[in-house]
Design a protein around this motif. Structure first.
Motif, PDB file in Angstrom:
ATOM      1  N   ASP A 147       8.802  11.674  -0.496  1.00 62.64           N
ATOM      2  CA  ASP A 147      10.214  12.062  -0.388  1.00 62.64           C
ATOM      3  C   ASP A 147      10.327  13.525   0.043  1.00 62.64           C
ATOM      4  N   PHE A 148       9.454  14.367  -0.511  1.00 63.73           N
ATOM      5  CA  PHE A 148       9.446  15.780  -0.108  1.00 63.73           C
ATOM      6  C   PHE A 148       9.150  15.880   1.383  1.00 63.73           C
ATOM      7  N   TYR A 149       8.198  15.094   1.865  1.00 60.42           N
ATOM      8  CA  TYR A 149       7.838  15.098   3.282  1.00 60.42           C
ATOM      9  C   TYR A 149       9.032  14.702   4.154  1.00 60.42           C
ATOM     10  N   LYS A 150       9.747  13.657   3.742  1.00 54.21           N
ATOM     11  CA  LYS A 150      10.872  13.175   4.549  1.00 54.21           C
ATOM     12  C   LYS A 150      12.032  14.169   4.541  1.00 54.21           C
ATOM     13  N   GLN A 151      12.349  14.679   3.358  1.00 56.21           N
ATOM     14  CA  GLN A 151      13.558  15.513   3.229  1.00 56.21           C
ATOM     15  C   GLN A 151      13.351  16.949   3.711  1.00 56.21           C
ATOM     16  N   ASP A 153       0.845  -1.198   0.000  1.00 56.41           N
ATOM     17  CA  ASP A 153       0.000   0.000   0.000  1.00 56.41           C
ATOM     18  C   ASP A 153       0.875   1.241   0.000  1.00 56.41           C
ATOM     19  N   LEU A 154       0.512   2.165  -0.839  1.00 57.92           N
ATOM     20  CA  LEU A 154       1.239   3.424  -0.883  1.00 57.92           C
ATOM     21  C   LEU A 154       0.941   4.225   0.390  1.00 57.92           C
ATOM     22  N   ILE A 206       0.425   7.252   3.001  1.00 58.40           N
ATOM     23  CA  ILE A 206      -0.236   8.558   2.981  1.00 58.40           C
ATOM     24  C   ILE A 206       0.021   9.246   4.319  1.00 58.40           C
ATOM     25  N   VAL A 207       0.482  10.488   4.250  1.00 58.11           N
ATOM     26  CA  VAL A 207       0.716  11.277   5.469  1.00 58.11           C
ATOM     27  C   VAL A 207      -0.196  12.497   5.425  1.00 58.11           C
ATOM     28  N   LYS A 208      -1.131  12.549   6.374  1.00 50.86           N
ATOM     29  CA  LYS A 208      -2.037  13.696   6.439  1.00 50.86           C
ATOM     30  C   LYS A 208      -1.334  14.883   7.092  1.00 50.86           C
ATOM     31  N   LYS A 209      -1.751  16.063   6.657  1.00 54.03           N
ATOM     32  CA  LYS A 209      -1.113  17.291   7.145  1.00 54.03           C
ATOM     33  C   LYS A 209      -1.804  17.777   8.421  1.00 54.03           C
ATOM     34  N   ASN A 210      -1.017  17.827   9.476  1.00 49.44           N
ATOM     35  CA  ASN A 210      -1.547  18.359  10.727  1.00 49.44           C
ATOM     36  C   ASN A 210      -1.027  19.776  10.947  1.00 49.44           C
ATOM     37  N   LYS A 211      -1.291  20.291  12.119  1.00 48.26           N
ATOM     38  CA  LYS A 211      -0.908  21.675  12.415  1.00 48.26           C
ATOM     39  C   LYS A 211       0.604  21.871  12.356  1.00 48.26           C
ATOM     40  N   ASP A 212       1.356  20.919  12.909  1.00 47.60           N
ATOM     41  CA  ASP A 212       2.824  21.042  12.920  1.00 47.60           C
ATOM     42  C   ASP A 212       3.384  20.995  11.507  1.00 47.60           C
ATOM     43  N   ILE A 213       2.815  20.119  10.676  1.00 46.00           N
ATOM     44  CA  ILE A 213       3.299  20.019   9.291  1.00 46.00           C
ATOM     45  C   ILE A 213       3.008  21.311   8.539  1.00 46.00           C
ATOM     46  N   MET A 214       1.820  21.878   8.757  1.00 44.83           N
ATOM     47  CA  MET A 214       1.482  23.135   8.072  1.00 44.83           C
ATOM     48  C   MET A 214       2.399  24.270   8.523  1.00 44.83           C
ATOM     49  N   ASN A 215       2.748  24.291   9.794  1.00 44.89           N
ATOM     50  CA  ASN A 215       3.695  25.321  10.266  1.00 44.89           C
ATOM     51  C   ASN A 215       5.043  25.163   9.581  1.00 44.89           C
ATOM     52  N   ARG A 216       5.445  23.903   9.422  1.00 48.15           N
ATOM     53  CA  ARG A 216       6.723  23.639   8.746  1.00 48.15           C
ATOM     54  C   ARG A 216       6.658  24.062   7.281  1.00 48.15           C
ATOM     55  N   ILE A 217       5.526  23.843   6.624  1.00 51.77           N
ATOM     56  CA  ILE A 217       5.365  24.246   5.220  1.00 51.77           C
ATOM     57  C   ILE A 217       5.428  25.770   5.107  1.00 51.77           C
ATOM     58  N   ARG A 218       4.812  26.479   6.054  1.00 48.46           N
ATOM     59  CA  ARG A 218       4.873  27.958   6.052  1.00 48.46           C
ATOM     60  C   ARG A 218       6.315  28.435   6.192  1.00 48.46           C
ATOM     61  N   PRO A 237      -3.953  22.048   3.302  1.00 53.25           N
ATOM     62  CA  PRO A 237      -3.979  21.136   4.460  1.00 53.25           C
ATOM     63  C   PRO A 237      -4.846  19.902   4.237  1.00 53.25           C
ATOM     64  N   ASN A 238      -5.717  19.950   3.239  1.00 52.09           N
ATOM     65  CA  ASN A 238      -6.615  18.818   2.988  1.00 52.09           C
ATOM     66  C   ASN A 238      -6.049  17.813   1.993  1.00 52.09           C
ATOM     67  N   ILE A 239      -4.921  18.146   1.372  1.00 56.35           N
ATOM     68  CA  ILE A 239      -4.289  17.217   0.420  1.00 56.35           C
ATOM     69  C   ILE A 239      -3.093  16.565   1.111  1.00 56.35           C
ATOM     70  N   PRO A 240      -3.161  15.285   1.428  1.00 58.69           N
ATOM     71  CA  PRO A 240      -2.049  14.632   2.145  1.00 58.69           C
ATOM     72  C   PRO A 240      -0.848  14.387   1.224  1.00 58.69           C
ATOM     73  N   PHE A 241       0.292  14.091   1.851  1.00 57.59           N
ATOM     74  CA  PHE A 241       1.460  13.653   1.083  1.00 57.59           C
ATOM     75  C   PHE A 241       1.240  12.186   0.718  1.00 57.59           C
ATOM     76  N   THR A 242       1.025  11.917  -0.542  1.00 59.61           N
ATOM     77  CA  THR A 242       0.710  10.563  -1.003  1.00 59.61           C
ATOM     78  C   THR A 242       1.875  10.005  -1.795  1.00 59.61           C
ATOM     79  N   GLU A 243       2.337   8.849  -1.370  1.00 60.27           N
ATOM     80  CA  GLU A 243       3.495   8.212  -2.025  1.00 60.27           C
ATOM     81  C   GLU A 243       3.165   7.844  -3.466  1.00 60.27           C
TER      82      GLU A 243
END
Length: 918
Positions: free
Chosen positions: A652-656, A616-617, A619-631, A904-910
């Motif tokens: 890979d973008f999420y990990k790196q 299964d590919l 999927i990482v959903k975006k939470n508050k901490d992830i959105m702060n990191r994206i900002r 925030p509604n679009i998760p990181f999908t492998e």
């Protein structure tokens, strides 16, 4: 089922002679312990035990010589060789040992089979001369040396025997020959009746001993052979027995005892094919799990391949409470063995600087990490950090904390070419490790350490007694020979619980239930390999054993296991590829083709149940901490590499970039491709930076060509640390880098000579600009570094260098929608268009410009321009210029991509990455 030893003892106990007056001679020592155990069961009252000897111990007693191990025999042989060889022709010990081991084996065979050595060696020399040189009219020095070796064999043989006899020592063959010569004297001085029991294949010396004692009435022989095999003249099991019946005068009018009738009785035989050796070990666990407790003590697991011992022990089920392992655990497989082996291997190179892989294998050894409190691991990190390929002792000691400095000194300061120093260091290291271990928790490790203490002492004794060990390389070779023959015995109750043994340990013993592993060709039987100088024809002429006789020995052991057993499971590896693989054994085929009436044989294969793995590919959903990191990322600026990483695989973008997880840096022993690219880029930057806002000239470029080798070396030193550049692959890569730069500069000269003008505007310009997106409530920036911006005949060009190969079709697009979704096709156009956007933000583009790539592996195609192709015009090029329209279309796709990352509604999908086929 009545075991063979029980049958033998019952017959002897039925006589009037007290059992203590017998002397039992058995094939091995293990059978002796079983004999005593059975005797205790049969007598029921205290009796004096008879004398029990293995055949080898008996031969030594008769001969009056002490048998030496192979290593001692090799050292004595070298002394003999040096004595009878002119000083200028003497080989060093390393070269000598490469052929002497084989010759010792042949000497052993000659003596065990009572061959007259002089005519035998004469025949051998003549055969070698005729086989190789009989067509040559004149002998070259090479021929003379070769034939001289064969002519000297009898000299080596006699000198070795003389030298050993003076010390009352002998190798095994010498012991047997002397025992056969002195057996009459032994018979006269001993009145005990000797019982030879359970023998099969006897060498000529043993046959002479047996016959002499039988003739004198000093012995009885109890053979263990079944009537089925003895009557079948074609069966290999009875090959030797038939020869004794036919050739021994004693059996012309005497009974051949003991012939059993057990093999033809009812037996359940399962022939089971299992893929891989580890599969066999796991299946043994399944079989044992179903055995009732009363059957376990009558069960033997016999390993055709003894390397399966640990997998089998690790596969035993919970119902197996007691296990008796008859074979020892090889010391070379103990964890501490790898530490000492790596140390000797590293120091035997004779170098002052240590190769980093050797250092890492030692410094990361769990035992060393433990006793240094993890300090040895600091060395690993520093080696990786500084990219050190060769490391000096001073560097290591400067890193070592005071508490572990002594350990570091013992391991990593030079031992020189001094074997004595190496022995001293290892002894001290053993002591330091011992001091750092817990006697309560580390009993097994301490036991291994003690065995190595004994081994090092043995090595030291050899060093003191003989002068042949003159280098660490020789010491390392001897160490490997010693450790391979050393084992640690398992502790267990030999007569209770499950019995786990090798084929040789099963001699003379009988079990109701037998599980035999690795019944494959190349294991049972072992095959035709022979480590001998004696040709096959000569062996046949002198009745020396060949592979035919060796196969018969394996056949006897195999069928003896089956002789009295009632339930047999014979396992073999079905995989015929890779190591430790072979076809089904001929013994199994023979069982299937010639089944007996009472044998119920079933053959089947077993395959492990392999569950379907659902990939299964993630999927990482975006939470508050992830959105702060994206900002934070958006504020710092999205780079082309970050955005193309997302296009390739959002996970890979999420990990790196979100988690900031990067690949661990390893030592770059050979210059990596990215390092090569950096060196080429920085070399060109160094040259072109001086020409910013200036026109390129041929003179400048020619001066740069002359300076290229020096500048390339300088850049390598900066980016590749102190790694070697003057040998191996690195030298080739160094030359490739020079060629890339020089060829590029020459192409620039050619362009100028064709009448073109080039003005350098920017070099390695680091750009950062805002990118307004109305839908986002936080600022977004873009950043990137443009390799080069120039004016070519007055027209602005944006250039990106690539050291890899890029073709024109890799910088073309058809649909704008694909540029932010298809990494493989459009990552390069995305990158150069983003540079164009950054430059436009710095200085708005009012006129059309060109953007593209210069590929150093595709220089002949020059500047590869970005192109927009018309999908309705069969791929015809529509536009190669970067215009406002082009930038607008790209920015529209860029905005969609950034909005997707920031949603925030679009998760990181492998994404499922397709592997390239080569």
């Amino acid at each position: 089922m009545i075991p063979f030893l029980t049958q033998t003892l019952k017959e002897l106990l039925s006589r009037d002679i007290p059992i203590s007056e017998y002397t039992f001679i058995l094939p091995g020592k293990r059978a002796g312990s079983y004999l005593v155990h059975e005797l205790g069961n049969l007598t029921g009252a205290p009796v004096f035990s008879p004398k029990i000897l293995s055949i080898e111990d008996f031969a030594q007693e008769v001969a009056g010589l002490k048998s030496v191990d192979n290593i001692t025999a090799l050292f004595e042989f070298y002394s003999a060789y040096v004595t009878c060889t002119p000083k200028e022709e003497v080989e060093n010990f390393d070269t000598f040992s490469s052929w002497a081991q084989t010759l010792l084996y042949d000497f052993n065979e000659i003596d065990r089979y009572l061959i007259d050595p002089d005519p035998f060696f004469g025949y051998l020399a003549n055969i070698q001369e005729m086989s190789h040189w009989y067509l040559q009219e004149e002998r070259t020095p090479l021929m003379e040396n070769y034939l001289s070796f064969w002519n000297k064999l009898p000299v080596y043989y006699q000198q070795l025997k003389k030298q050993l006899q003076e010390k009352d020592m002998a190798y095994q063959g010498m012991v047997y020959r002397r025992a056969s010569e002195k057996i009459d004297e032994y018979i006269q001085n001993n009145t005990s009746l000797h019982i030879f029991a359970g023998f099969n294949a006897l060498n000529n010396a043993e046959q002479e001993i047996f016959q002499q004692m039988l003739r004198a009435g000093a012995a009885e022989v109890f053979w263990d052979i079944d009537e089925v095999f003895l009557k079948d003249e074609q069966h290999d099991v009875s090959l030797f027995m038939r020869q004794y019946l036919k050739n021994w005068p004693f059996y012309r009018d005497k009974e051949f005892r003991t012939v059993s009738l057990d093999f033809s009785k009812k037996k359940e035989i399962e022939i089971i094919g299992i893929p891989k050796n580890i599969g066999q070990a796991k299946f043994v666990g399944e079989i044992l799990a179903k055995l009732p407790p009363e059957e376990v003590r009558n069960t033997a697991v016999v390993l055709g391949d003894e390397s399966l011992l640990l997998p089998v022990l690790n596969s035993l089920p919970p119902n197996i409470v007691e296990v008796n392992v008859t074979m020892g655990f090889s010391l070379k497989n103990a964890p501490v063995a790898f530490l000492f082996e790596d140390l000797l291997k590293m120091h035997s190179t004779g170098k002052d600087d240590w190769y980093y892989k050797d250092l890492l294998s030692i410094s990361n050894h769990p035992l060393l990490l433990r006793i240094t409190g993890g300090a040895s691991g600091l060395l690993s990190e520093e080696i990786r950090k500084q990219n050190l390929v060769y490391v000096s002792s001073d560097f290591i000691l400067n890193l070592a904390p005071e508490k572990s400095r002594k350990i570091h000194e013992l391991c990593f300061t030079s031992w020189g070419e001094k074997p004595g120093e190496a022995i001293t260091r290892i002894r001290q290291l053993i002591y330091e490790i011992k001091q750092g271990l817990d006697p309560g928790k580390d009993k097994l490790t301490l036991e291994f350490l003690y065995q190595f203490h004994i081994l090092i002492n043995k090595l030291n004794n050899l060093l003191l007694e003989y002068t042949h060990i003159t280098s660490l390389k020789t010491l390392f070779s001897i160490y490997k020979d010693l450790v391979s023959g050393q084992s640690v015995d398992f502790r267990g109750k030999p007569f209770t619980g499950l019995q786990v043994m090798g084929m040789l340990e099963s001699r003379v013993l009988d079990f109701k239930n037998v599980i035999l592993l690795s019944v494959n060709e190349g294991v049972l039987p072992a095959g035709k390999s022979s480590n001998s100088f004696i040709p096959y024809d000569l062996k046949c002429a002198y009745n020396l054993p060949t592979y035919k006789e060796k196969d018969a020995v394996y056949a006897y052991h195999f069928y003896h296991l089956m002789q009295r057993a009632e339930n047999l499971r014979l396992l073999y590896n079905t995989e015929t590829d890779g190591l430790n693989a072979g076809e089904k054994s001929r013994f199994l085929l023979q069982l299937e083709i010639e089944p007996l009436v009472n044998h119920r044989i079933s053959a089947y294969t077993v395959a492990p149940e392999v569950p379907a793995i659902q990939n299964d590919l993630k999927i990482v959903k975006k939470n508050k901490d992830i959105m702060n990191r994206i900002r934070e990322l958006a504020q710092r600026g999205f780079s082309p590499s970050a955005l193309t990483t997302y296009i390739r695989n959002p996970l890979d973008f999420y990990k790196q970039y979100i988690l900031n997880i990067r690949e661990r840096e390893e030592v770059e022993e050979t210059v990596a491709f990215n390092t090569l690219g950096t060196v080429v880029h920085d070399t060109l930057e160094e040259f072109y930076m001086a020409w910013e806002n200036r026109e390129l000239t041929v003179d400048k470029l020619e001066a740069a060509i002359k300076a290229t080798p020096q500048e390339i070396e300088k850049q390598f030193r900066e980016h590749y640390s102190s790694g070697p550049l003057n040998r191996g692959k690195n030298l080739l890569i160094f030359e490739v880098a020079k060629r890339y730069v020089i060829n590029f500069l020459k192409s620039e000269i050619k362009t100028l000579k064709e009448g073109n003008s080039i003005k350098i505007m920017q070099v390695e310009n680091k750009l950062n600009s805002g990118f307004s997106i109305a839908a986002l409530d936080f600022p977004v920036n873009l950043k990137g570094t443009v390799d080069r911006v120039d004016e070519f005949n007055g027209k602005l060009r944006i250039i990106d260098y690539k050291t890899g190969k890029v073709d024109q079709n890799k910088v073309e697009i058809v649909d704008w929608e694909d540029i932010s979704s298809d990494y493989d096709k459009y990552s390069k156009p995305f990158q150069i268009l983003m540079y164009a956007c950054l430059l436009d933000a710095q200085n708005p583009i009012t006129e059309s410009v060109e953007a593209g790539i210069i590929s150093f592996k595709n220089l002949q195609n020059g500047f590869l321009k970005f192109s927009k192709k018309d999908k309705n015009g069969r791929g015809a090029v529509k536009d190669q210029d970067i215009t406002r329209e082009t930038l607008s279309a790209f920015k529209e796709q860029l905005e969609k991509l950034i909005l997707e990352i920031c949603d925030p509604n679009i998760p990181f999908t492998e994404k499922e990455i397709k592997q390239k086929s080569w």
